[in-house]
Design a protein around this motif. Structure first.
Motif, PDB file in Angstrom:
ATOM      1  N   GLY A   1       0.891  -1.222  -0.042  1.00 15.36           N
ATOM      2  CA  GLY A   1      -0.053  -0.056  -0.037  1.00 15.36           C
ATOM      3  C   GLY A   1       0.743   1.034   0.100  1.00 15.36           C
ATOM      4  N   GLY A   2       1.833   1.212   0.618  1.00 16.73           N
ATOM      5  CA  GLY A   2       2.863   2.369   0.820  1.00 16.73           C
ATOM      6  C   GLY A   2       3.567   2.615  -0.593  1.00 16.73           C
TER       7      GLY A   2
ATOM      8  N   GLU B   1       2.202   1.814  -3.477  1.00 22.11           N
ATOM      9  CA  GLU B   1       1.226   2.218  -4.354  1.00 22.11           C
ATOM     10  C   GLU B   1       0.778   3.603  -4.258  1.00 22.11           C
ATOM     11  N   MET B   2       0.660   4.126  -2.764  1.00 22.68           N
ATOM     12  CA  MET B   2       0.494   5.631  -2.413  1.00 22.68           C
ATOM     13  C   MET B   2       1.492   6.253  -2.986  1.00 22.68           C
TER      14      MET B   2
ATOM     15  N   ALA C   1       1.422   7.155  -6.558  1.00 26.23           N
ATOM     16  CA  ALA C   1       0.386   8.076  -6.856  1.00 26.23           C
ATOM     17  C   ALA C   1       0.839   9.372  -6.614  1.00 26.23           C
ATOM     18  N   ARG C   2       1.524   9.651  -5.430  1.00 21.53           N
ATOM     19  CA  ARG C   2       1.940  10.909  -4.737  1.00 21.53           C
ATOM     20  C   ARG C   2       3.139  11.452  -5.669  1.00 21.53           C
TER      21      ARG C   2
ATOM     22  N   LYS D   1      -3.498   1.360 -11.303  1.00 22.95           N
ATOM     23  CA  LYS D   1      -3.868   1.079  -9.945  1.00 22.95           C
ATOM     24  C   LYS D   1      -4.119  -0.529  -9.508  1.00 22.95           C
ATOM     25  N   GLY D   2      -4.153  -0.857  -8.380  1.00 25.79           N
ATOM     26  CA  GLY D   2      -4.923  -2.239  -8.241  1.00 25.79           C
ATOM     27  C   GLY D   2      -3.586  -3.346  -7.744  1.00 25.79           C
TER      28      GLY D   2
ATOM     29  N   VAL E   1      -2.192  -3.414  -4.634  1.00 26.59           N
ATOM     30  CA  VAL E   1      -2.554  -4.074  -3.499  1.00 26.59           C
ATOM     31  C   VAL E   1      -3.634  -5.031  -3.639  1.00 26.59           C
ATOM     32  N   GLN E   2      -4.800  -4.667  -4.362  1.00 21.98           N
ATOM     33  CA  GLN E   2      -5.604  -5.615  -4.647  1.00 21.98           C
ATOM     34  C   GLN E   2      -5.297  -7.054  -5.234  1.00 21.98           C
TER      35      GLN E   2
ATOM     36  N   ILE F   1      -4.077  -9.021  -2.275  1.00 25.09           N
ATOM     37  CA  ILE F   1      -5.158  -9.541  -1.494  1.00 25.09           C
ATOM     38  C   ILE F   1      -5.670 -10.783  -2.090  1.00 25.09           C
ATOM     39  N   ASP F   2      -5.976 -10.706  -3.544  1.00 24.11           N
ATOM     40  CA  ASP F   2      -6.770 -11.673  -4.217  1.00 24.11           C
ATOM     41  C   ASP F   2      -5.891 -12.764  -4.240  1.00 24.11           C
TER      42      ASP F   2
END
Lengths: 411, 411, 411, 411
Positions: free
Chosen positions: D384-385, D387-388, D391-392, D399-400, D402-403, D406-407
């Motif tokens: 998550g860090g 991916e953020m 973006a930042r 995107k996706g 982290v998703q 998770i999957d």
């Protein structure tokens, strides 16, 4: 001296072994308190215990008693007890009230209900404004009730700032305005156990008479100490109130605190932790602390909505910055997917503790704590654990909750 | 997120800096409690806080609640509170008594007096058998008084096992025999705050109804939790007693403890320490622990006598195994050399805390704690500090106290 | 993820259980190093490990590298290795010397002998000025030898500042004067492993070229890091010396240290401890630290003399401030009472570790460490343990050693 | 003794303050080592330092030296040094080789290159099979080269099991087969610094002669100790090899280890941590530990691919279970988005350390560590860090990620 074994001894407890049965990696303690205790605080509390009547402890005591005040938004004394939040509830009541006194309480959830029950046990007569556990205090109801109490039978209005069982906050300033509008002399007592240190609170400005708080939430400490911040009016009430009081009595404590001491033995090592936690809160800056909690709460709610789940709190203005209570979806037969099975799976598979639904919420509500020593990545891990749990347990949901949080936090 | 500074913040407390002002090397904490906390216990209490409603904590809770019993000499429940010893005093009284009840107490010293004062605050009527603070309880006096109470107005007999202010113990079995001889139904309540874990105690065998204890003495923990061990008779009394009780109420706690939990949030981290301390006590073996305290007490008294100083306790059969209170010598003008100046010099020059003379003993009595996590060499350091203090302060004494202790210990 | 058991796993080590077999109370670690590590340092080293290439570590590194200098009495670089003192010996030699180089060493005791053996292993040719292990370096002998080396075959003079095996110090300034008097270009290398942080040392003023130190003595840290302080002349020598060097090579380390970093991974957590230990040394004040060690050494010697035992060090001007080596008395048959049996009894009965007699001193000499984090009362406990051990083992001695120390310290 | 201030003292370092400048909440230490040190290990290393020549330490030493073996997959001695991984590299070479010996090394990345440079500094002649830093060792190339060495000029083959700079592993069993196929007597030395404890390794079964490891990666310790596991053949070589060796010499250490001791002072407190870490590895079960690392690596790669970024490792069979090196995307002008700016933003905004691109990878590669004390939620926070951060920093990506993780993890 050699150690002999003692034939009748119980088996060794081996605390670290007893505790370390589940999972590897760091545990995610995402109940709404006790919260994740920062490493700095843990190190502080294991500093050797010292003489609580000596000059070193005195210096520490004086500093702590001063530094705690801005967190409560007060210049008045803040009393610190060895005890739990329940003890601080009791302290607030026994110091200010007399047997048979009527107190007006509001059913915001399980903790408001427990406080009411405690008031009854102490011989008070709580009048309970009922609620659906999904909304905060309606200040208008309080005003209405007080206006109907011309003889001032009601001695105190007791409300919960942040209902830990529901994730709903209440507008304390509005309650004060309501009491004033009704020109009623009742004391205002506020439970801030799960909000103090995480949500802005202004004991003095909001005219609160007794603020009740605990150590194990926003103050980032282990449980073991709790607090009463008091107004002059509350202190005045304590001089005439007749409920028996000794351990909890403010007077002696306030007097001894002037010199940095306590009349009975304070919880030395937890106080070391409090000193460190206060340093940390001020290093971050209280406004930053409060903004951080709000931001993490919003990110959590976006995740919940993305999953297609329902937030228990009905009123967006009352969303809690410190926890989010979530309603489990229903099965075809109208029953809820079981929240406790869900939490158990998450504990066993992802090494995370979530809060259970309490009392009438049990089995169909779970709670995500996002307070205390916490950051963006810990939140994403937390939400990731919830999303994986939903998948693992076959609970109907939309993917993308974590993604929604990322999208929000990254901006 | 960067940390901003907050303009209104207080100065940082910096606990470790605030505390570390006096001397180098390890502090000798020789007050009669809090005692030197063992390194193993300090490490245990800084283990991360966990969910007090989860399975890991449950396992720990069940083990602790079982292992604590042999220390109290009971198979009955031992109730653990977040709170100080003062809280446990209050708990014993509010659970079992009703407003206006007469309780028979014995003035063995300052702590007996404080307990009596607490009973008064709670609305009880303590009857106080006076004493000279140099002797323990006279069981015959209790028997005599109870025989003169044919209507059983006296509801409880309250005595202190080890008077922390005087270094005098009382014979609890004799008190039980006195009550029985008088065929009186009064409950027997015993304060073991400074004896539990250091001096043999038999809650069941001696027929004690409520045993009150604290964490910070022989149990070698920081202050913060305290105890009530209860008899069936005490539990029965708690069903009908009418003093208001909520936080301290046994019933709910005993019920929750059956599953390893507590009704309100327990002091998680201090309980970690308790688990470790119990392991340590059983590793050493309780009989060895008790023998060690007696041996160190005898060595201390030999030092005191060698210095030509007077032991406060008048009756050798009642010497405390955990502390020795010492009378300062008198000057030519008949006044005492000041005990507090003496202690202050020792703290500043030798990095040791000694216990002050309390209440009417203030200024002319000091106390040497020799309990808890302690060994022969620590005792010699302690006694060496006292002897050097006597020399430094020009207090008349014979040399050779430490030598007397060495001679005794080496055999 | 649940933890499975792995069939081939060894039995759990359970470090805290494995370590805690002897005695109760705090252990007295009175070997001449490792020394008692202060609580503040222990807490510092368990702070979470961080990125040794990040800005937080950089800040720490820069501060440590600067603050360490005054302890060594230098403004030159002080190189810190993950490694033991033995490693720092090796570092000093491989950086500055070439295969077959002659080095002049002085047999002050076991550590000088081990250093010599290490030089041989590295392919150097140590010339050893023999000694009786009861005296320090005779600077005149060095001057004489150097005067007889007109071709400057001798590349370095290597001496031990404080011989840990004998409790004898050497006058380093005198050695420098001897080298200068002989107008000899040999490097001066000094082992300060057991003196640094306890005995005044002036790397720059005394013209030392390489100072070798370790963490586990006067610097009050656990073992694991060691040091080389270097002069410009030593650095110049390192440019042309040809012994293979990589891990120990100064050049890259000095370069990286300019930015607060290390070329290979530093021992992060021990460095946290070093930062804390440096703070403690400067809080006490280096002159106070040095005076404290001298005072405790004198008190110890008075105790030894009072017992009628012999101090190994023959020359009062060379008494070590950090340890005292003591000769066991002889039996009627001329053999010594066994020092190792004596130490074993003290360990088992009084929970104190004393230093053994090393190599040719084994069995008839024991060593009392009185350095590091230490105070008057700890010293009295230490001496008390020795006196009780003498009595317990039936070793002929006069009583009164502790008394002699008390009499000295109290003034 | 009162503490005086010392006029020339440097400013206090205040380690905990110096270190705590960035962010709140727990730091995510996601460099590929040092790794997140478990709380149990941190508590173990701050246990008081004891006598490394006493019976308590001996017990611990014997247990550790036995329990470490299965982690290395050996029944041979495992040598433990106070030192970094670089030291253990040096130890492997100086124990077994002589000046001028040819060693065959393989350029898998920066650490292979540094090891080669170290070999040169020690006077060896490394022959370097070049590589593109995106693949592991090609065993065929080794076999080919050895077949062309009929006179056995090559004395050792040195390979890196897991290249920490690239996230590429090499097949060690294949290297052994290659050496055997060429019927070549060269020693096989393997750097497992970043794989040991995280990736299955079989020192004995794979015929490795010297295995080099460090503490601060899969063994979950702070840096400060390192390892050599040795074969009989390596020990035999050490008897005749002529590179100077003293500190690193195996012989004396192996001899002393038989009794649980070390010839020079061991890093006591890090060894306490090793004992605890070994207990943790066996509690989880080594096969579970290895499977966990693989699973987290796969989840990470799925995230990287979902973001549309490139994994540095070209060969899926060689993906590292412990870290993933990621290539930054290119801008329109063909230059890379800067990896170090990206990491800096993530450190400052999300309190996470990522690994930098080393040497020729600097600026366009970053590394995600997913090893050591780690779990699913920590991985999701980590990803998550990242991916953020993407973006930042406005770095082009899908995107996706982290998703995707998770999957994968939820199944």
């Amino acid at each position: 001296m050699q150690r002999d074994s003692f034939s009748a001894s119980p088996a060794p407890i081996q605390a670290s072994k007893t505790l370390n049965r589940i999972g590897q990696g760091r545990h995610f303690l995402q109940i709404p308190g006790p919260t994740n205790v920062p490493d700095r605080v843990l190190r502080a509390i294991d500093y050797p215990t010292i003489d609580h009547r000596g000059p070193e402890f005195q210096r520490l005591g004086l500093k702590i008693l001063e530094a705690i005040k801005p967190v409560f938004g007060t210049v008045q004394p803040v009393i610190i007890y060895p005890g739990s939040g329940t003890g601080a509830w009791e302290a607030a009541l026994v110091n200010t009230l007399s047997a048979g006194d009527t107190v007006l309480m509001v059913e915001t959830g399980q903790f408001a209900s427990l406080w009411k029950k405690l008031a009854e046990k102490l011989g008070l007569k709580p009048e309970f404004i009922t609620g659906n556990w999904r909304r905060g205090v309606d200040a208008q109801q309080i005003e209405d009730r007080l206006r109907q109490d011309p003889h001032h039978t009601i001695k105190a209005v007791c409300v919960v700032h942040n209902e830990t069982s529901t994730g709903v906050t209440s507008d304390i300033a509005a309650v004060r305005r309501a009491i004033d509008a009704a020109r009623h002399p009742a004391l205002l007592m506020v439970d801030t156990i799960s909000s103090m240190g995480s949500v802005e609170f202004k004991h003095d400005e909001w005219g609160v008479d007794v603020t009740i708080a605990g150590s194990q939430k926003g103050l980032m400490l282990p449980p073991g100490i709790s607090f009463n911040a008091v107004s002059d009016k509350a202190i005045a009430a304590s001089k005439t109130a007749t409920l028996p009081k000794a351990y909890w009595a403010w007077e002696e404590i306030i007097a001894a605190n002037k010199n940095g001491f306590w009349p009975s033995t304070p919880a030395t090592n937890i106080l070391y932790g409090l000193a460190e936690a206060l340093d940390m809160l001020f290093e971050e800056g209280l406004p930053n602390v409060y903004a951080r909690h709000k931001r993490h709460a919003e990110a959590t709610r976006r995740a919940v909505r993305a999953w297609g789940l329902e937030i228990l709190c009905e009123n967006p203005a009352e969303y809690s910055p410190v926890l989010t209570a979530v309603v489990m979806p229903k099965k075809a037969d109208g029953s809820y997917y079981n929240a406790d099975d869900f939490r158990k799976q998450i504990l066993e598979h992802y090494n995370m503790s979530l809060g259970m639904g309490l009392a009438k919420l049990q089995g169909w509500v779970f709670r995500i704590g996002h307070l205390g020593d916490f950051n963006d990545l810990t939140l994403l891990g937390t939400l990731g654990g919830v999303e994986m749990g939903l998948a693992r347990c076959g609970i109907p949901h939309q993917k993308g909750g974590v993604q929604a949080a990322i999208d929000y936090l990254a901006n």
